[in-house]
Design an enzyme around this catalytic site. Sequence first.
Site, PDB file in Angstrom:
ATOM      1  N   HIS A  35       0.832  -1.205   0.000  1.00  0.00           N
ATOM      2  CA  HIS A  35       0.000   0.000   0.000  1.00  0.00           C
ATOM      3  C   HIS A  35       0.870   1.260   0.000  1.00  0.00           C
ATOM      4  O   HIS A  35       0.686   2.163  -0.831  1.00  0.00           O
ATOM      5  CB  HIS A  35      -0.911  -0.008   1.225  1.00  0.00           C
ATOM      6  CG  HIS A  35      -1.830   1.169   1.302  1.00  0.00           C
ATOM      7  ND1 HIS A  35      -3.101   1.161   0.763  1.00  0.00           N
ATOM      8  CD2 HIS A  35      -1.668   2.410   1.837  1.00  0.00           C
ATOM      9  CE1 HIS A  35      -3.667   2.329   0.970  1.00  0.00           C
ATOM     10  NE2 HIS A  35      -2.819   3.115   1.622  1.00  0.00           N
ATOM     11  N   GLU A  36       1.822   1.304   0.928  1.00  0.00           N
ATOM     12  CA  GLU A  36       2.670   2.497   1.045  1.00  0.00           C
ATOM     13  C   GLU A  36       3.601   2.650  -0.158  1.00  0.00           C
ATOM     14  O   GLU A  36       3.915   3.772  -0.564  1.00  0.00           O
ATOM     15  CB  GLU A  36       3.483   2.436   2.338  1.00  0.00           C
ATOM     16  CG  GLU A  36       2.660   2.488   3.611  1.00  0.00           C
ATOM     17  CD  GLU A  36       1.844   3.766   3.730  1.00  0.00           C
ATOM     18  OE1 GLU A  36       2.244   4.800   3.136  1.00  0.00           O
ATOM     19  OE2 GLU A  36       0.801   3.747   4.405  1.00  0.00           O
TER      20      GLU A  36
ATOM     21  N   HIS B 142       1.881   4.678  -2.834  1.00  0.00           N
ATOM     22  CA  HIS B 142       1.975   6.123  -2.602  1.00  0.00           C
ATOM     23  C   HIS B 142       3.385   6.626  -2.911  1.00  0.00           C
ATOM     24  O   HIS B 142       3.564   7.682  -3.526  1.00  0.00           O
ATOM     25  CB  HIS B 142       1.634   6.446  -1.140  1.00  0.00           C
ATOM     26  CG  HIS B 142       0.202   6.209  -0.782  1.00  0.00           C
ATOM     27  ND1 HIS B 142      -0.846   6.698  -1.526  1.00  0.00           N
ATOM     28  CD2 HIS B 142      -0.360   5.535   0.270  1.00  0.00           C
ATOM     29  CE1 HIS B 142      -1.995   6.344  -0.974  1.00  0.00           C
ATOM     30  NE2 HIS B 142      -1.723   5.636   0.110  1.00  0.00           N
TER      31      HIS B 142
END
Length: 426
Positions: free
Chosen positions: A19-20, A23
């Site tokens: 997920h990170e 980003h």
Amino acid sequence: MIVTIIAFIIVFGVLVFVHEFGHFYAAKKSGILVREFSIGMGPKIFAYHKNGTTYTWRLLPLGGYVRMAGLEDDEDTLQKGAPVSLVLNDDQIVTKINTSQKKILKNALPLIVTDWDLQKGLWIEGYENGDEEQVKRFKVDHDAMIIENDGTEIQIAPLDVQYQSVSVPKRLITNAAGPFNNFILAIIAFGLIAFIQGGVQVETNSNQIGTVQTSSVAAKAGLKADDRIVSVDGKKTDNWQELVNAISSRGGKETTLVVKNKNKTRQITLVPKVVKQNGEKIGQIGITEKIKTNHSIGAILSYGFVRTWQIIVAIFAALGQMFTHGFSLNDFGGPVAMYSMTSKAAHYGVLSVINLMAFLSINLGIMNLLPIPALDGGKIVLNVVEGIRKKPIDPNKEVVITMIGFALLMILMILVTWNDIRRYFF
């Protein structure tokens, strides 16, 4: 216990990392400075700086985060009257600012800070060597490093590389990249399962038994694989869902099954075992659904996409029911529920853990896309509003909205965690 803990750490770690990283990658491509990309939480164990980003490995192997320039409060890094030390290059431009007492830099210039601007003007001023007779100003390099109190070295965040300085579409993509990566992870995980199994298992949704668990109620009653349960206590069961619903409602009650196998029909009487599932007591007899396997290459390659889409549709349907039929904390699951599910998955092997990880990854992606302040979905809504208005939202109002959303999420998380503890341990 150890296997469960290891599996939980791996699953949780992979979900957060993926997920990170979404980003992180989108921010880098958009021109936003990612000051730190951390694996784990808590005290720093290891740090490495490259291309503007400090990569850190932290003590607690749960979670992680991405620090984007302009999205965190840096005012506490420097304080008026605080002693720092400066590293200057040959042109007397500051390349490193040390605010930590844990690190001592050789040949660094001592300074008592009086003022600074590390975003626009790029300067720092103060009393050199403790001489309070004269305030001296030093120019700061655009890519200068600053050593924080805990000893972590990160790059300063000039205005031109901050989150707010890139276009609205780039910010929107950056916010959506995390959930998008979770969907990609699910597709890959489901595809891997199909590849390892050598085909795609297809649920027939029939009333035919696939397997009977050893020493289960069904095994003791004489049920066998390929038997068809056509009725439960007089209630007709044409498919697996009807069969599950009928047996679930008979926990602890004597129940008569009508069973067919080829041309033979027989009656079996048994008492479904009472088990606790998601906080509710239901009946189970220890059977699984008949599964068929499609071994074609096309089925294997497409399974990741098909299965991911099926779960996305199912989750949105469940969310819709929450709004139309009422809200319950049992509809949510936090870290405790995740640990419990991981424990069960680890018991059945690696494929079960991969399947759970894919399912949780989809859930994480969808939950983060909900239009709630402090979540990625809330940020995306703000991006869209700004794009429509053609002007930035008041930063103060944005902070208030985000803080309210964050507070509500924290309250919900506490309630969900407590509810999970009650459900799974009491």
